[in-house]
Design an enzyme around this catalytic site. Structure first.
Site, short mmCIF file in Angstrom:
data_model
loop_
_atom_site.label_atom_id
_atom_site.label_comp_id
_atom_site.label_asym_id
_atom_site.label_seq_id
_atom_site.Cartn_x
_atom_site.Cartn_y
_atom_site.Cartn_z
N ASP A 431 0.78 -1.24 0.00
CA ASP A 431 0.00 0.00 0.00
C ASP A 431 0.81 1.28 0.00
OD1 ASP A 431 -2.37 1.36 -0.14
OD2 ASP A 431 -2.75 1.36 2.00
N HIS A 674 2.24 3.68 6.97
CA HIS A 674 2.14 4.46 5.74
C HIS A 674 0.97 5.42 5.73
CE1 HIS A 674 -0.10 0.68 5.02
NE2 HIS A 674 -0.93 1.43 4.31
#
Length: 1272
Positions: A431, A674
């Site tokens: 991701d 993230h």
């Protein structure tokens, strides 16, 4: 009046009924969809209440409309209906009000501080309580079935449906209507609702999660709002009924009509208590409105998928990144509960899991039998941990030290609980928004066999798919040879299931319907489509093995649904092999898939650059997040500095408090996510990350105190030293704890293994005498705090001065400086500081000269020793207008937390004029340049300093013009950079960048600014043949600013250092621009769901930072930017202590200097990790932090004795070298071997020695070595 009554009943009653029924169904939809409600006991009561309210409206209000509006009273026709209508009404009303009461009681219990009380708030207990009350109210209504019948009304003398039993009549009026359906629910709801509100308001930060706190606030507000309106709606009818019970029969037709009218009106109002909850929740709760919008509009639009191998490796996985259900409806505990049951049902099934921080929380709540079952799944290969970090870390905004730490944290948990079978061998970065070469190199050094990721630039992906290069050998280090190589694959579907094959309950794709008796049988169509999909995906891959992921963010909450459909799909697809199909699909894992690829006899393409920047469409460059939430980025970096120093102090003081330090280690691990340090979370989530770091720092501060309590006293007779404390607001020159104190001490812990010399600043009200560790009075100066600093929002100190002195710190140790106020007679002397305004200003020391004109323009920087000059055409603040698109298509892509998309490629200056104040003292000379009321710079040159320091302040960024702004600092020089510039990767190796160019595909220039932005973790530079301008970027958060002086051979360099991640590039030759702050008014619709509009103290957020400029010849610059960047990153930790002791007594009782080292260690070695694992047991990482060919001296291999670091702790008894993740002896590492297209092998020589021979260590450039050390 009768006609009016009839009309009101028809129109108003119908409106209430329709709105109430629709609202009830919407409530049910929200409550059943969101686990925020459907898995909480409070939410369960609301769901039951919503169903019952719909029943009340359809059976009660609808019949009332027929009776009073259309004169159709079915109760007068059928005695049976008469009985059951009242039976149903009393049951529905009492059940509804019971749910309201139970909701309030449950909220009180769930928010209670006492754990034993909170345990009563459980979904299982709620089911039982609700069932009990339903039975009670069903039994309660039996007398209504017996005694209600058609009778003559004594008031209207008409036939009515009423009780024939006087006792029941009285009970119905006073017991049922007034008490059970009136006073009692209002009192209970009021008392417990207010108690719950008190609990929520008095909840101490950190005692419960931010997620739970917001949910409690929402539910409490909903309960109290409904209480208020229930009182308004039920009171009139209750009072009228009570009054009418005392009135004898009325023969006056006018009075009778008026009573009928009043009765009709109050009944309609009464039914609003059942029709209004949806309207009440919508009007009073913004979060409920957001949840409703999410359920109606977004629940089937967000398809973030993760991972289940012509041969198809099918992989199932889920990743849960957030816990607040109004932000993202998900819960890792429910996913894991569901997955474990699904795996237990079928031994063929497989599942992969990534983020250990979330798994750890679930694991700690499991019973021994479940833990044993999970361990068996792992041993059997049915559950595989991949990556194994505490989180799936971002790759642009993270520093390599923190990446290593968070992966080590997860790897240690897996090793301790699952052994070798739990050791991750695959990186799974599906991701993150772009991929760093350093990340891949670190994975290789951790012993990983491969890496897979989901996001690749849209042009890069198309090229790779066309050329069958979706899988490659990534040569991820220019220094480590094949030790840094890693097989890497780009996943075919990002990280989701193939189109139309998402079987999760969050998806809308059609399931496999395999019963031929039903009309919607679809096996043949589904199989044909899947086989075609498999062939289409195979186009981009070179072997007959392909990977197919089945999963996604927040999926597998109902794992049985997904697995059951996959079971069917595999069965019917594989059955087609008898008809000639060449597709074979089965459950697999990334390790199995990678091993299958490794067995194929072929060479693989290679790659040497990185995957930045990432673009998802021609206008969608994900480069804004390099800078987003600049304050959080700095706080994360600062927290790591404290974490490393605390680990060192814990070890050298032999405290063995590793479990306490875990609080900060865990918070740092989560912060690498993230959607954390990247700045791509909602504001509430950002606050939560910061809170976790703050809590961890508080614990670390306590460990520091305990360490100093052992290290400071000279002997056992010394009194316990006063507590040490951090000044957390020192970034705005404020330290209230020492403000106005007569005496205090300042202790600096140097976490590096080299002595450092630096200038320190402390905000003070008056002048002080400062004594160094030898007792000598050292030179210091009072220097004015700049006007922009004094005006920062939130600064409450009245201090307007700062004392500056030079500190010389020992390696891996501390110095204490003793402060004592000077007598007034001493402080009244004439100041030697010279201040000028709007005149030409020249800053000059032994090494550098910086020239400004009278307008505040930076003219040039001269390296006096090398006679090198860099001229500046422009230098200052500029801004880009963020694109305000609606994101409906690429052309309308907005600039947001992820995306940087300026309206124009030409940045505008923040002002046309600026003011200049030149302040010169002996220690420092500073040019204070004010551009406007929200941007300023302080450019300083310190005595003997070899860097030019640019401290900048930005904010509050104005948005009253409804324009989002992205603020940059630009340095325009006369350097002929020829389109090239250089940025670091996660603080380590440096990559060359070329404007408007990509090494691996033909790049189409659409966005010529954002398309040339790259992450800057520590430095960026440009150069020509003879000159290099390096910018080390940083932002001050500590009270002291450190200047790094290298006393060896002098060289020249211009560097920008950063102490947090920023984005930047070289858009024009000779120019460097660095984005420092962003404030935007539109969301880019990529997951955050709100604009990046940070505020503090009622206005836009102010951010401060520093850039350090180095002007040097290219051949000599590395020793400046390498050493300077490392020491900026690991700068000394400053603590203060208040004391009443005279210096003579203080110095007699306490050490004022201490070092763990007695010998000098090589300058190109850095102590990356020093952590006490247990009594006499330590984890040590040492690194060579120069690259090959950077410096004639420091780019050479180096050898040193590890015992030197342990001299104060004992003699090294044994050493075991480990992989970088510290979870496997290096001698036991066996990695898969890969062959590249140029016939190079990835086979690396691994020492088979279990320990070192002696304690001598050899390091080559960029090498990190990890050891577990035992001492005696």
């Amino acid at each position: 009046m009768a006609q009016l009554s009839q009309a009101i009943t028809i129109y108003l009653g119908s409106t209430i009924c329709i709105v109430g029924i629709i609202g009830g169904f919407l409530n049910i939809l929200v409550f059943l969809t969101l686990r925020t409600f459907n898995e909480k006991s409070c939410g369960f009561y609301l769901i039951v209440m919503s169903f019952v309210n719909i029943g009340n409206l359809t059976t009660g209000l609808l019949s009332r409309i027929l009776i009073s509006g259309f004169h159709r009273d079915w109760t007068l026709i059928s005695p049976f209906y008469c009985k059951f209508r009242w039976y149903g009404l009393q049951f529905g009303v009492l059940t509804s009000f019971t749910c309201t009461c139970l909701t309030a009681i449950d909220q009180y219990l769930s928010t209670n501080r006492r754990i034993e009380w909170r345990r009563w708030s459980s979904i299982k207990l709620a089911h039982r309580v609700m069932a009990a009350f339903i039975i009670v109210w069903l039994l309660h209504g039996i007398p209504y079935l017996i005694y209600f019948d058609l009778v003559q009304s004594p008031i209207t003398d008409k036939l009515v449906c009423a009780s024939v039993n006087k006792i029941l009549q009285y009970y119905h009026t006073y017991g049922y209507l007034i008490l059970f359906a009136g006073i009692i629910p209002l009192v209970i709801t009021g008392i417990f609702g207010l108690l719950a509100r008190r609990n929520v308001r008095h909840t101490v930060n950190g005692t419960i999660s931010l997620v739970q706190r917001y949910l409690d606030q929402q539910l409490t507000k909903m309960v109290l709002s409904q209480l208020f309106y229930n009182f308004i709606f039920t009171f009139p009818y209750t009072m009228l009924t009570t009054i009418m019970s005392f009135i004898p029969a009325v023969n006056d037709s006018l009075i009778s009509t008026r009573l009928d009218f009043a009765n009709v009106m109050t009944i309609l109002v009464y039914y609003m208590s059942f029709a209004s909850p949806f309207c009440i929740y919508t009007c009073t709760s913004e979060r409920f409105r957001q949840q409703l919008t999410y359920v109606l509009l977004d629940v089937h639009l967000k398809r973030w998928r993760r991972s289940p191998s012509i041969i198809i490796n099918a992989m199932a996985s889920s990743q849960v990144e957030k816990a607040r259900n109004d932000i993202q409806h998900a819960g890792v505990q429910y996913i894991l509960d569901s997955v474990m049951m699904a795996l237990d049902e079928n031994p063929d099934r497989r599942f992969i899991y990534v983020e250990i921080g979330f798994f750890w929380r679930w694991w700690n709540q499991q019973a021994d039998d479940m833990k044993a079952k999970v361990k068996q799944f792992v041993n059997d290969g049915r559950l595989e941990f991949i990556s194994g970090g505490w989180c799936m870390n971002d790759e642009a905004s993270t520093h390599y030290n923190s990446i290593i730490d968070q992966h080590s944290l997860g790897a240690e948990f897996l090793r301790d609980n699952f052994g070798e079978c739990g050791r991750p061998k695959i990186g799974w970065q599906i991701d993150p928004f772009g991929h760093s070469r350093e990340q891949a190199s670190l994975f290789a050094q951790m012993g990983f066999d491969g890496l897979f990721f989901g996001r690749a630039d849209y042009e890069d992906r198309a090229t790779r798919n066309r050329t069958k290069t979706m899988e490659m050998v990534w040569k991820a280090s220019a220094n480590l040879n094949n030790k840094g190589w890693l097989f890497t694959g780009v996943l075919p579907n990002g990280y989701g299931a193939p189109s139309s094959f998402c079987f999760d309950y969050r998806c809308s794709d059609t399931p496999i319907m395999d019963d031929p008796h039903f009309q919607d049988y679809n096996v043949d169509e589904r199989v044909r489509t899947f086989i075609q999909t498999a062939h289409d995906e195979a186009v981009g891959y070179t072997t007959n093995h392909i990977i197919m992921t089945f999963g996604g963010d927040f999926q597998y909450g109902n794992a049985n649904e997904g697995f059951k459909n996959l079971d069917k799909l595999m069965k019917y697809v594989n059955a087609q092999q008898t008809n000639g199909s060449n597709v074979n699909v089965f459950y697999s894992t990334p390790s199995c898939y990678l091993y299958a690829l490794n067995q194929v006899d072929r060479a693989w393409p290679s790659k040497t650059d990185d995957f930045f920047p990432y673009a998802s469409n021609p206008h969608g460059f994900w480069t804004g997040y390099f800078t987003s939430r600049a304050a959080l980025k700095r706080y994360e970096r600062h927290s790591n500095n404290i974490l490393q120093a605390t680990r060192q102090l814990n070890a050298f003081a032999d405290l063995n408090l590793r479990d306490s330090i875990f609080t900060l280690s865990e918070a740092m691990g989560v912060a690498q996510h993230h959607d954390a340090v990247s700045g791509t979370e909602k504001q509430a989530v950002a606050f939560d990350y910061a809170q976790r770091l703050s809590d961890g720092i508080a614990v670390a501060e306590n460990v520091m105190n305990q360490a100093y309590a052992k290290l400071l006293p000279k002997d056992s007779q010394s009194p316990p030293p006063a507590s040490q404390f951090l000044c957390q607001l020192s970034n705005i020159s404020q330290c209230l704890q020492v403000d106005g104190q007569d005496r205090f001490t300042l202790t600096l812990w140097n976490p590096t293994i080299h002595p450092v010399m630096q200038h320190a600043r402390v905000p003070v009200r008056t002048d002080y005498t400062i004594r160094d560790p030898t007792g000598q009075t050292i030179f210091s100066e009072l220097f004015p705090i700049s006007e922009p600093t004094l005006n920062i929002p939130g600064r409450t100190s009245i201090t307007q001065k700062q004392i500056i002195f030079k500190a010389s710190l020992p390696a891996l140790g501390f110095n204490t400086y003793y402060f004592e106020t000077k007598p007034d007679s001493v402080t009244s002397g004439e100041s030697k500081i010279k201040i000028t305004h709007n005149e030409e200003c020249v800053l000059q020391n032994q090494n550098l000269q910086v020239d400004f004109d009278d307008q505040g323009n930076l003219h040039q920087i001269v390296n006096r020793k090398q006679n090198i000059t860099v001229s500046f055409l422009n230098q200052g603040f500029y801004w880009y207008q963020g694109f305000a698109g609606n994101n409906s298509q690429p052309d309308f892509q907005a600039s947001g937390a992820y995306i940087f998309r300026p309206v124009s490629p030409t940045a505008q200056p923040v002002s046309q004029a600026r003011s200049l104040t030149c302040v010169k003292a002996v220690s420092v000379q500073t040019a204070v340049i004010v551009f406007n009321d929200w941007t300023s710079q302080e450019i300083s040159l310190y005595d003997e300093g070899e860097f030019v320091e640019v401290e900048w302040t930005v904010g509050p960024i104005p948005i009253d013009d409804n324009i989002g702004k992205e603020i940059i600092i630009r340095y325009d020089t006369d350097i002929n950079s020829q389109s090239k510039y250089y940025t670091d990767a996660n603080g380590r190796e440096v990559l060359e960048r070329t404007r408007d160019y990509r090494p691996t595909w033909n790049y189409t220039v659409v966005e010529n600014v954002s398309g040339n932005y790259y992450p800057i973790n520590s430095r960026i530079w440009i150069k020509d043949q003879n000159r290099q301008l390096t910018v080390l970027t940083g932002k001050r958060i500590k009270l002291l600013l450190f200047r790094f002086f290298i006393k060896e051979e002098q060289t020249f360099n211009l560097v920008i250092f950063v102490d947090r991640s920023e984005g930047g590039g070289s858009i024009l030759d000779g120019s460097i621009e660095v984005m420092v702050h962003r404030r935007l008014l539109y969301d880019d619709r990529l997951g955050v769901g709100e604009p990046l509009n940070e505020v503090a103290y009622g206005e836009g957020l102010v951010v401060r930072g520093q850039h350090f400029l180095i002007v040097e010849p290219p051949t000599a610059s590395a020793r400046f930017h390498r050493i300077g960047s490392q020491r900026l990153y690991m700068h000394p930790i400053v603590t203060f202590s208040l004391t009443d002791q005279e210096y003579v007594n203080y110095s007699a009782a306490y050490r004022q200097t201490w070092s763990a080292l007695t010998d000098t260690l090589p300058l190109n070695i850095h102590l990356l990790t020093f952590e006490q694992l247990g009594q006499k047991n330590y984890l040590v990482r040492v690194e060579h932090y120069f690259e090959l060919f950077e410096d004639d001296t420091y780019s050479q291999p180096v050898t040193f004795d590890l015992q030197l670091i342990f001299k104060s702790l004992g003699v090294i008894n044994s050493t075991v070298e480990l992989t970088l993740g510290a979870n496997l002896p290096l001698a036991e590492l066996q990695r898969l071997e890969w062959l590249t297209g140029d016939k190079e092998s990835s086979r690396m020589a691994v020492s088979k020695e279990a320990s070192l021979e002696g304690t001598t260590i050899r390091l080559t450039p960029m090498q990190i070595r990890t050891f577990e050390v035992t001492v005696t």
